[in-house]
Design a protein around this motif. Structure first.
Motif, PDB file in Angstrom:
ATOM      1  N   ARG A  76      49.743  57.770   8.790  1.00 32.28           N
ATOM      2  CA  ARG A  76      48.298  58.001   8.657  1.00 32.28           C
ATOM      3  C   ARG A  76      47.530  56.693   8.813  1.00 32.28           C
ATOM      4  O   ARG A  76      46.523  56.628   9.514  1.00 32.28           O
ATOM      5  N   GLU A  77      48.008  55.639   8.158  1.00 31.06           N
ATOM      6  CA  GLU A  77      47.344  54.339   8.257  1.00 31.06           C
ATOM      7  C   GLU A  77      47.384  53.800   9.679  1.00 31.06           C
ATOM      8  O   GLU A  77      46.404  53.247  10.167  1.00 31.06           O
ATOM      9  N   GLU A  78      48.522  53.977  10.356  1.00 25.18           N
ATOM     10  CA  GLU A  78      48.633  53.514  11.742  1.00 25.18           C
ATOM     11  C   GLU A  78      47.647  54.245  12.644  1.00 25.18           C
ATOM     12  O   GLU A  78      47.040  53.629  13.523  1.00 25.18           O
ATOM     13  N   SER A  79      47.483  55.541  12.437  1.00 23.95           N
ATOM     14  CA  SER A  79      46.565  56.293  13.288  1.00 23.95           C
ATOM     15  C   SER A  79      45.132  55.825  13.080  1.00 23.95           C
ATOM     16  O   SER A  79      44.356  55.768  14.030  1.00 23.95           O
ATOM     17  N   VAL A  80      44.775  55.457  11.863  1.00 21.59           N
ATOM     18  CA  VAL A  80      43.431  54.935  11.596  1.00 21.59           C
ATOM     19  C   VAL A  80      43.248  53.589  12.286  1.00 21.59           C
ATOM     20  O   VAL A  80      42.226  53.341  12.921  1.00 21.59           O
ATOM     21  N   VAL A  81      44.264  52.732  12.194  1.00 20.90           N
ATOM     22  CA  VAL A  81      44.196  51.411  12.826  1.00 20.90           C
ATOM     23  C   VAL A  81      44.104  51.555  14.342  1.00 20.90           C
ATOM     24  O   VAL A  81      43.291  50.896  14.991  1.00 20.90           O
ATOM     25  N   LEU A  82      44.910  52.440  14.910  1.00 16.33           N
ATOM     26  CA  LEU A  82      44.884  52.643  16.365  1.00 16.33           C
ATOM     27  C   LEU A  82      43.556  53.231  16.822  1.00 16.33           C
ATOM     28  O   LEU A  82      43.028  52.846  17.863  1.00 16.33           O
ATOM     29  N   ALA A  83      43.018  54.162  16.065  1.00 19.74           N
ATOM     30  CA  ALA A  83      41.736  54.769  16.423  1.00 19.74           C
ATOM     31  C   ALA A  83      40.629  53.726  16.407  1.00 19.74           C
ATOM     32  O   ALA A  83      39.749  53.722  17.280  1.00 19.74           O
ATOM     33  N   ALA A  84      40.670  52.822  15.440  1.00 18.01           N
ATOM     34  CA  ALA A  84      39.647  51.783  15.342  1.00 18.01           C
ATOM     35  C   ALA A  84      39.782  50.772  16.482  1.00 18.01           C
ATOM     36  O   ALA A  84      38.789  50.200  16.928  1.00 18.01           O
ATOM     37  N   ALA A  85      41.004  50.575  16.964  1.00 16.24           N
ATOM     38  CA  ALA A  85      41.239  49.582  18.017  1.00 16.24           C
ATOM     39  C   ALA A  85      41.003  50.146  19.414  1.00 16.24           C
ATOM     40  O   ALA A  85      40.859  49.387  20.372  1.00 16.24           O
ATOM     41  N   THR A  86      40.966  51.460  19.543  1.00 18.92           N
ATOM     42  CA  THR A  86      40.791  52.083  20.850  1.00 18.92           C
ATOM     43  C   THR A  86      39.306  52.164  21.174  1.00 18.92           C
ATOM     44  O   THR A  86      38.542  52.780  20.445  1.00 18.92           O
ATOM     45  N   PRO A  87      38.899  51.526  22.265  1.00 17.90           N
ATOM     46  CA  PRO A  87      37.477  51.580  22.619  1.00 17.90           C
ATOM     47  C   PRO A  87      37.076  52.984  23.052  1.00 17.90           C
ATOM     48  O   PRO A  87      37.874  53.717  23.628  1.00 17.90           O
ATOM     49  N   LEU A  88      35.869  53.341  22.736  1.00 15.43           N
ATOM     50  CA  LEU A  88      35.345  54.632  23.159  1.00 15.43           C
ATOM     51  C   LEU A  88      35.081  54.603  24.656  1.00 15.43           C
ATOM     52  O   LEU A  88      34.591  53.614  25.189  1.00 15.43           O
ATOM     53  N   LYS A  89      35.389  55.689  25.326  1.00 18.42           N
ATOM     54  CA  LYS A  89      35.120  55.785  26.764  1.00 18.42           C
ATOM     55  C   LYS A  89      33.695  56.280  26.950  1.00 18.42           C
ATOM     56  O   LYS A  89      33.285  57.276  26.354  1.00 18.42           O
ATOM     57  N   VAL A  90      32.964  55.582  27.744  1.00 16.66           N
ATOM     58  CA  VAL A  90      31.589  55.968  28.040  1.00 16.66           C
ATOM     59  C   VAL A  90      31.579  56.671  29.378  1.00 16.66           C
ATOM     60  O   VAL A  90      32.028  56.121  30.387  1.00 16.66           O
ATOM     61  N   HIS A  91      31.103  57.893  29.358  1.00 13.76           N
ATOM     62  CA  HIS A  91      31.022  58.662  30.601  1.00 13.76           C
ATOM     63  C   HIS A  91      29.648  58.431  31.222  1.00 13.76           C
ATOM     64  O   HIS A  91      28.638  58.430  30.534  1.00 13.76           O
ATOM     65  N   PRO A  92      29.602  58.245  32.527  1.00 15.06           N
ATOM     66  CA  PRO A  92      28.304  58.024  33.179  1.00 15.06           C
ATOM     67  C   PRO A  92      27.427  59.261  33.062  1.00 15.06           C
ATOM     68  O   PRO A  92      27.929  60.375  32.983  1.00 15.06           O
ATOM     69  N   ARG A  93      26.157  59.041  32.998  1.00 15.55           N
ATOM     70  CA  ARG A  93      25.203  60.152  32.935  1.00 15.55           C
ATOM     71  C   ARG A  93      25.218  60.892  34.261  1.00 15.55           C
ATOM     72  O   ARG A  93      25.327  60.268  35.319  1.00 15.55           O
ATOM     73  N   PRO A  94      25.069  62.206  34.232  1.00 16.58           N
ATOM     74  CA  PRO A  94      25.033  62.956  35.490  1.00 16.58           C
ATOM     75  C   PRO A  94      23.762  62.611  36.282  1.00 16.58           C
ATOM     76  O   PRO A  94      22.727  62.295  35.713  1.00 16.58           O
ATOM     77  N   ALA A  95      23.897  62.637  37.577  1.00 13.28           N
ATOM     78  CA  ALA A  95      22.755  62.368  38.443  1.00 13.28           C
ATOM     79  C   ALA A  95      21.764  63.523  38.344  1.00 13.28           C
ATOM     80  O   ALA A  95      22.131  64.639  37.965  1.00 13.28           O
ATOM     81  N   ALA A  96      20.527  63.259  38.660  1.00  6.49           N
ATOM     82  CA  ALA A  96      19.491  64.276  38.608  1.00  6.49           C
ATOM     83  C   ALA A  96      19.909  65.464  39.464  1.00  6.49           C
ATOM     84  O   ALA A  96      20.322  65.305  40.613  1.00  6.49           O
ATOM     85  N   GLY A  97      19.836  66.652  38.899  1.00  2.88           N
ATOM     86  CA  GLY A  97      20.167  67.859  39.640  1.00  2.88           C
ATOM     87  C   GLY A  97      21.655  68.193  39.640  1.00  2.88           C
ATOM     88  O   GLY A  97      22.058  69.229  40.152  1.00  2.88           O
ATOM     89  N   GLU A  98      22.511  67.319  39.103  1.00  6.92           N
ATOM     90  CA  GLU A  98      23.955  67.554  39.101  1.00  6.92           C
ATOM     91  C   GLU A  98      24.295  68.548  37.986  1.00  6.92           C
ATOM     92  O   GLU A  98      23.807  68.438  36.874  1.00  6.92           O
ATOM     93  N   VAL A  99      25.142  69.526  38.270  1.00  7.79           N
ATOM     94  CA  VAL A  99      25.547  70.520  37.273  1.00  7.79           C
ATOM     95  C   VAL A  99      26.714  69.951  36.482  1.00  7.79           C
ATOM     96  O   VAL A  99      27.710  69.532  37.053  1.00  7.79           O
ATOM     97  N   VAL A 100      26.556  69.954  35.151  1.00  8.62           N
ATOM     98  CA  VAL A 100      27.603  69.423  34.288  1.00  8.62           C
ATOM     99  C   VAL A 100      28.464  70.565  33.771  1.00  8.62           C
ATOM    100  O   VAL A 100      29.675  70.501  33.775  1.00  8.62           O
TER     101      VAL A 100
END
Length: 104
Positions: A76-100
């Motif tokens: 459990r402690e390792e999973s917390v440490v790994l989660a804190a060390a893993t950077p969040l992935k930022v998804h690009p915003r959809p272009a105008a008119g693009e269907v998500v």
């Protein structure tokens, strides 16, 4: 950093408290000084396999149960440490008119 001795101490203390035992009672049963058991419970000292077996016998808990609980706590402690060390992935915003997504 996950410390095995800290998790082991936490589990041993929980087992002792659940059984309503004092450090003095465990000390007498395990034939280990009260101060040393206290240091183990606080994660300040490492317990040898022989000492751990004596503590488990005094607590009347199987060594395998203590080690299983410690293993789960470390995971459990390792999973917390790994989660804190893993950077969040930022998804690009959809272009105008693009269907998500679409609803059916």
């Amino acid at each position: 950093m996950v410390l095995f001795r800290r998790s082991l101490g936490d589990v041993l203390r929980r087992e002792r408290v659940q059984r309503g035992m004092t450090l003095r009672e465990v000390s007498a049963g395990a034939r280990v000084s009260l101060g040393y058991i206290s240091e183990i419970e606080r994660g300040q000292k490492e317990a040898s396999s022989e000492l751990l077996a004596s503590l488990c016998a005094a607590l009347e808990v199987p060594l395998s149960d203590v080690l299983r609980e410690v293993s789960m706590e470390v995971a459990r402690e390792e999973s917390v440490v790994l989660a804190a060390a893993t950077p969040l992935k930022v998804h690009p915003r959809p272009a105008a008119g693009e269907v998500v997504a679409s609803a059916a």
